[in-house]
Structure formats: structure tokens, C-alpha cells
Motif scaffolding. Structure first.
Motif, short mmCIF file in Angstrom:
data_model
loop_
_atom_site.label_atom_id
_atom_site.label_comp_id
_atom_site.label_asym_id
_atom_site.label_seq_id
_atom_site.Cartn_x
_atom_site.Cartn_y
_atom_site.Cartn_z
N LEU A 18 2.96 4.70 2.38
CA LEU A 18 1.71 5.05 3.08
C LEU A 18 2.03 5.28 4.55
N LYS B 84 -4.62 6.67 -1.52
CA LYS B 84 -4.10 5.35 -1.20
C LYS B 84 -4.24 4.44 -2.43
N HIS C 250 0.85 -1.19 0.00
CA HIS C 250 0.00 0.00 0.00
C HIS C 250 0.89 1.25 0.00
N GLN D 147 -8.55 6.63 5.75
CA GLN D 147 -9.13 6.69 4.40
C GLN D 147 -10.40 7.53 4.39
#
Length: 272
Positions: free
Chosen positions: A266, A225, A212, A272
Motif C-alpha cells: 500500500l 485497499k 495493509h 481511500q
């Protein structure tokens, strides 16, 4: 308090002050040795692979010395503060003046010596932040009370080493912004992630498939993301192939090609 009883205390304070100066000088000497070794390892990193080389062991020893000296300085400073508290006159009349004077002195000491007393790694980190002036970076500019992180491409205008704070410019605010003009923000160090340099592919990480990341969505100045589809690039200059979260088309996530210098790790705790 009589002069006969305070005199030994003052002598002790002066001796501890001299010891504090000595500790700081020793720290400067150790820091100088660390910087020399850093320069050597940056110039010829292959030296650590040679039989009999003790560069890494020496570096560990220097860092240990620096930590011990820093701990001793902190302990001695605490002792000096306690000694001064004993000598300062009690009473409500002297209290406000003493508190004001102490705060001013503390602020001045912090301004003059805070950076010089940092560990070498923190100092290097601050220098690296200062070198980002004029560069584009990824910045978390999250509206107050927002339930998710929002990352944008911004330009670094200035870095304040004392406040550990970036001043950045959002050169292309989105359509939903209150103003159509450029916007400036002041952000802490933790809200900034430098991009790999486009002219230095070796500065880019090699993210494996399934990893990620945060990446600039094609055609925008916003980061989202994404998941790496094709990693372990054959050449450092190769682009990444990513699948962005919430980017569904006809029930599936399209694979998008993204330049290596617009992809960053990340952050932990990303919302998110």
C-alpha cells in the motif's frame, strides 16, 4: 570590459571546464566499478557471508566517492555560471538573446547528459522502469479533483527516461468511463507499482497478517485497499487471503483468495 581584464577570467573558465571534464571522467570510472560490484553481488550474493569479505564496505566507499564527485561537479558548475555571468554583456538588447541561448544550451545539455549524470541507484531505477514495457502494472489513474486514489491494472506501452514518465494503456475501462474503448494515459513514475512476476514467486513480498496492501479485486481490473488475513505463506506460490475495505456482506467482511502476483504494498499517503 577590456581584453586585459577579461583574459584572466577566460583562462580561469577554461581551467574550470577542464576540471569539470576530469570530474565527469572520474564519475564514469567510479560508476564502472560500482556496476562491476553490483554484478558480482547479483551473481553470488552469498559472498558477503564469507569471513573477510569486504564487498559491502567497498560498495559503501564507492557510493561515497560518487556522491563527493557529484557534489564537486555541482559546485564547479555553479562557479562557472557565475564566471560567465560576469563576462556576458549587460543591457536590454542583449538580454533576450542571451536568455534564449542559455535556455537552449541548458535544454540540450540536459537531454544529452542528464541520464549519464544520475546516481547509480537512480539509473538502475530508470532501467527497471524501461524494462516494464509490455508488462501489466498497477497504476494510479485518479480523476482531477477526486477525493480518493483510484488504481487500475494497465499495460506499459513506453517509458520516457528523460521525462521520467510512463505511457500506459487501460485495456478494459470500466462501465462508467466516457468511452467503451481502450484508453491511454501518461503518468509519472510515482503513479506506477510493478506487480510480482507470476512465473517468479521469489519476486513477491511475504506480507504478514494485518498488513495493509493494494490488491486486484477478484473478477475486476481495479485495485483496492485490503488487509492480509493469512500471511507467511508456506510456499511462495500460495495465494493470499485478504479482506477488502468496504466489501461488507451481511455486516462482515468476506475473506477472498487473491493470487500473489496481483498484490502490492500500500503506497504511503494512500487516500481511500
Amino acid at each position: 570590459m577590456s581584453s586585459s581584464s577579461s583574459s584572466p577570467d577566460i583562462v580561469s573558465i577554461l581551467e574550470n571546464s577542464k576540471e569539470l571534464d576530469r570530474l565527469r571522467k572520474d564519475q564514469e570510472d567510479v560508476l564502472s566499478e560500482i556496476n562491476k560490484l553490483h554484478k558480482k553481488l547479483q551473481t553470488t550474493p552469498e559472498v558477503v557471508e564469507k569471513p573477510g569479505d569486504n564487498s559491502l564496505a567497498k560498495l559503501k566507499m564507492l557510493y561515497t566517492q560518487a556522491k563527493d564527485l557529484s557534489d564537486n561537479e555541482a559546485n564547479l558548475s555553479t562557479m562557472l555560471i557565475s564566471q560567465l555571468d560576469v563576462l556576458l554583456p549587460p543591457g536590454p538588447q542583449g538580454q533576450p538573446r542571451r536568455r534564449l541561448g542559455t535556455e537552449q544550451k541548458r535544454k540540450r545539455v540536459k537531454t544529452e547528459s542528464d541520464i549519464s549524470r544520475l546516481t547509480p541507484s537512480m539509473r538502475n531505477q530508470l532501467e527497471a522502469c524501461a524494462s516494464l514495457k509490455g508488462e501489466q502494472v498497477a497504476a494510479r489513474v485518479t480523476p482531477r479533483n477526486a477525493d480518493k486514489d483510484e488504481w487500475f491494472v494497465v499495460k506499459v506501452i513506453h517509458f520516457d527516461k528523460e521525462l521520467k514518465e510512463f505511457e500506459v494503456l487501460d485495456e478494459e475501462p470500466g462501465d462508467d468511463e466516457d468511452s467503451s474503448g481502450q484508453r491511454q494515459y501518461k503518468l509519472p513514475m510515482g503513479n506506477i507499482i510493478p506487480f510480482p512476476k507470476s512465473n517468479d514467486p521469489s519476486s513477491a513480498q511475504d506480507f504478514p497478517p494485518g498488513k495493509h496492501v493494494l490488491a486486484v479485486y477478484p473478477g475486476t481490473t481495479a485495485l483496492y485497499k485490503a488487509t492480509v488475513v493469512q500471511g507467511h505463506r508456506r510456499r511462495k506460490t500460495d495465494d493470499y487471503v485478504l479482506e477488502f475495505d468496504d466489501d461488507e456482506e451481511d455486516g462482515s467482511l468476506p475473506q477472498r483468495t487473491v493470487p500473489f502476483h496481483t498484490v502490492v504494498p500500500l503506497p504511503e499517503g494512500h487516500r481511500q
